[in-house]
Enzyme design. Structure first.
Site, mmCIF file in Angstrom:
data_model
loop_
_atom_site.group_PDB
_atom_site.id
_atom_site.type_symbol
_atom_site.label_atom_id
_atom_site.label_comp_id
_atom_site.label_asym_id
_atom_site.label_seq_id
_atom_site.Cartn_x
_atom_site.Cartn_y
_atom_site.Cartn_z
ATOM 1 N N GLY A 92 -49.966 -52.220 -25.124
ATOM 2 C CA GLY A 92 -48.882 -51.471 -25.775
ATOM 3 C C GLY A 92 -47.821 -52.417 -26.340
ATOM 4 N N ARG A 135 -42.385 -65.789 -32.395
ATOM 5 C CA ARG A 135 -41.568 -66.790 -33.111
ATOM 6 C C ARG A 135 -41.292 -68.006 -32.228
ATOM 7 N NH1 ARG A 135 -35.993 -67.288 -32.794
ATOM 8 N NH2 ARG A 135 -34.865 -68.100 -34.622
ATOM 9 N N VAL A 187 -42.929 -69.016 -29.488
ATOM 10 C CA VAL A 187 -44.169 -69.762 -29.199
ATOM 11 C C VAL A 187 -44.518 -70.638 -30.406
ATOM 12 C CG1 VAL A 187 -46.685 -69.456 -28.974
ATOM 13 C CG2 VAL A 187 -45.136 -68.136 -27.502
ATOM 14 N N ARG A 231 -56.623 -52.190 -28.474
ATOM 15 C CA ARG A 231 -57.460 -52.261 -27.274
ATOM 16 C C ARG A 231 -58.860 -52.624 -27.743
ATOM 17 N NH1 ARG A 231 -54.001 -47.954 -25.925
ATOM 18 N NH2 ARG A 231 -52.620 -48.645 -24.266
ATOM 19 N N SER A 274 -54.195 -57.662 -20.508
ATOM 20 C CA SER A 274 -54.328 -58.623 -21.605
ATOM 21 C C SER A 274 -54.473 -60.037 -21.047
ATOM 22 C CB SER A 274 -53.088 -58.569 -22.505
ATOM 23 O OG SER A 274 -52.769 -57.240 -22.810
ATOM 24 N N THR A 299 -44.140 -55.677 -21.819
ATOM 25 C CA THR A 299 -44.348 -54.242 -21.664
ATOM 26 C C THR A 299 -43.009 -53.589 -21.348
ATOM 27 O OG1 THR A 299 -45.220 -52.487 -20.228
ATOM 28 C CG2 THR A 299 -45.104 -54.670 -19.269
ATOM 29 N N ASP A 306 -42.658 -51.117 -19.554
ATOM 30 C CA ASP A 306 -42.707 -50.520 -18.210
ATOM 31 C C ASP A 306 -42.108 -51.418 -17.118
ATOM 32 O OD1 ASP A 306 -43.883 -48.383 -19.361
ATOM 33 O OD2 ASP A 306 -45.865 -48.694 -18.511
ATOM 34 N N ASP A 346 -43.525 -53.405 -15.163
ATOM 35 C CA ASP A 346 -44.277 -53.255 -13.918
ATOM 36 C C ASP A 346 -45.148 -54.460 -13.574
ATOM 37 O OD1 ASP A 346 -46.009 -52.897 -16.014
ATOM 38 O OD2 ASP A 346 -46.888 -51.028 -15.281
ATOM 39 N N ARG A 350 -26.901 -35.140 -23.119
ATOM 40 C CA ARG A 350 -25.873 -34.696 -22.163
ATOM 41 C C ARG A 350 -24.772 -33.886 -22.864
ATOM 42 N NH1 ARG A 350 -24.609 -35.287 -17.053
ATOM 43 N NH2 ARG A 350 -25.869 -37.021 -16.353
ATOM 44 N N ARG A 404 -26.595 -26.283 -19.686
ATOM 45 C CA ARG A 404 -28.053 -26.378 -19.525
ATOM 46 C C ARG A 404 -28.459 -27.508 -18.594
ATOM 47 N NH1 ARG A 404 -29.941 -25.766 -25.770
ATOM 48 N NH2 ARG A 404 -29.753 -23.515 -25.870
ATOM 49 N N ARG A 410 -46.120 -45.221 -16.686
ATOM 50 C CA ARG A 410 -47.371 -44.605 -16.235
ATOM 51 C C ARG A 410 -47.569 -44.774 -14.732
ATOM 52 N NH1 ARG A 410 -52.163 -45.853 -20.225
ATOM 53 N NH2 ARG A 410 -50.769 -47.595 -20.578
ATOM 54 N N ARG A 428 -34.284 -26.922 -20.258
ATOM 55 C CA ARG A 428 -35.024 -27.456 -21.391
ATOM 56 C C ARG A 428 -35.760 -28.712 -20.922
ATOM 57 N NH1 ARG A 428 -33.678 -23.328 -23.162
ATOM 58 N NH2 ARG A 428 -32.742 -22.794 -25.179
ATOM 59 N N HIS A 482 -42.972 -42.187 -27.427
ATOM 60 C CA HIS A 482 -43.139 -43.536 -27.988
ATOM 61 C C HIS A 482 -41.909 -44.096 -28.674
ATOM 62 C CE1 HIS A 482 -47.280 -42.495 -27.125
ATOM 63 N NE2 HIS A 482 -47.522 -43.790 -27.151
HETATM 64 O O1 F6P Z 1 -46.504 -49.591 -22.801
HETATM 65 C C1 F6P Z 1 -46.802 -48.863 -21.637
HETATM 66 C C2 F6P Z 1 -46.683 -47.413 -21.915
HETATM 67 O O2 F6P Z 1 -45.449 -47.278 -22.495
HETATM 68 C C3 F6P Z 1 -46.811 -46.439 -20.753
HETATM 69 O O3 F6P Z 1 -45.643 -46.185 -20.052
HETATM 70 C C4 F6P Z 1 -47.397 -45.224 -21.421
HETATM 71 O O4 F6P Z 1 -48.062 -44.396 -20.538
HETATM 72 C C5 F6P Z 1 -48.307 -45.839 -22.399
HETATM 73 O O5 F6P Z 1 -47.670 -47.032 -22.822
HETATM 74 C C6 F6P Z 1 -48.738 -44.997 -23.534
HETATM 75 O O6 F6P Z 1 -49.359 -45.815 -24.469
HETATM 76 P P1 F6P Z 1 -50.433 -45.385 -25.549
HETATM 77 O O7 F6P Z 1 -49.994 -44.101 -26.118
HETATM 78 O O8 F6P Z 1 -50.400 -46.510 -26.515
HETATM 79 O O9 F6P Z 1 -51.719 -45.284 -24.810
#
Ligand code: F6P
Length: 322
Positions: free
Chosen positions: A13, A23, A25, A74, A107, A128, A130, A132, A157, A165, A174, A246, A252
């Protein structure tokens, strides 16, 4: 044997700051007299020989751009023994003796697999949103994603308040709740649901009822996508409360946009450090930052360890939500 020609690729992602890393690197490698090749669309582009020389000029004007100029993809073929052998042969054909891989753990694993069957040296840079990946406090793109989500939450907000609401806002993550926790704390969320901590929607309901009785008419609940879907949480709460609910999925948009100063500086420092480690002869490492210092950890480590979230932040958030 020393490194002479380095290939750089982005994979998995995309995340804001990847361009700043490319840049850094490229320019650091050129500074040290190396040749640089950009490999497009990750390992898919390697197998298709989408490989082009890079110059210090060709990475100009990108430090502020989101996404990745090298694109990302991918690649299932690369995971097969035949795909790996093909990748190794193409590296040999182009004389590429080192790879800088900007992306997630999968990767970097691809790089390690390549290094098992050919003499390429591999350095990973964590990219990433995330956040993580173990072995680094921050991955490239996390800070920008948090700020993007925060801007959206601040706007929501206003509406939540004006219309009495409750908004359930789903952010990315994820497997881990780093974005949710950070943005929930910064955005003053009344509740934060993350995959690391089991939650009970009945408890959340009690909390909401209590705050309603105290006169609180609007709330923000931040949910990491790996913990629950915003729509499901909304449905459950709607059935049992007088609130108007709501659900909103930020999606994305969190991956795009111009990187923050933090991500640009992080990406630049990591890019330079990655080249230095390669020139010193290191391989199969990921560069990162821990406690404000640049570090390098074996890529193997990131595949065995799991990054833990600071649960004290969750406690602080719930203390603020009374
Ligand atoms: O980059 C990681 C991430 O943002 C995750 O949190 C999310 O689930 C995933 O990408 C979704 O990516 P894609 O739609 O490219 O599979």
């Amino acid at each position: 044997m020393g490194v002479k020609r380095i290939g750089v690729l982005t994979s998995g992602g995309d995340s804001p700051g990847m361009n700043a890393a490319i840049r850094a690197v490229a320019r650091c490698a050129i500074y040290h007299g190396l040749e640089v090749y950009g490999i497009k669309r990750g390992f898919a582009g390697l197998l298709n020989e989408e490989i082009e020389p890079m110059t210090s000029l060709s990475v100009g004007g990108i430090i502020n751009r989101g996404g990745t100029i090298l694109r990302s993809a991918r690649c299932e073929e690369f995971k097969t023994p035949e795909g790996l052998l093909k990748g190794a042969a193409i590296l040999d054909k182009y004389g590429i003796d080192a790879l800088a891989i900007i992306g997630g753990d999968g990767s970097m694993r691809g790089g390690v697999e390549l290094s098992r069957i050919c003499p390429v040296k591999v350095m990973g840079l964590p990219g990433t949103i995330d956040n993580d990946i173990p072995g680094t406090d921050y991955s490239i793109g996390f800070d920008t994603a948090v700020n993007t989500a925060l801007e959206a939450i601040d706007k929501v907000r206003d509406t939540a308040y004006s219309h009495d609401r409750v908004f359930v806002i789903e952010v990315m993550g994820r497997h881990k709740g780093f974005i949710a926790l950070e943005v929930g704390l910064a955005g003053g969320a009344e509740a934060i649901l993350i995959p690391e901590v089991p939650y009970d929607l009945a408890n959340l309901l009690d909390k909401l009822r209590e705050s309603y009785e105290h006169g609180k008419r609007s709330s923000i609940i931040v949910v990491a996508e790996g913990a629950a879907r915003a729509e499901d949480v909304k449905k459950f709460l709607q059935e049992h409360t007088p609130y108007h609910l709501r659900a909103l999925v930020l999606g994305h948009m969190q991956r795009g946009g111009s990187p923050t100063a933090f991500d640009r500086v992080l990406a630049t420092q990591l890019g330079v450090f990655a080249i230095q480690r390669l020139l010193e002869g290191h391989t199969n490492e990921m560069v990162g930052v821990e406690g404000g210092r640049l570090v390098a950890v074996p890529i193997e480590y990131i595949h065995t360890a799991s990054k833990t979230i600071d649960l004290r932040k969750l406690e602080v958030a719930s203390m603020m939500a009374i």
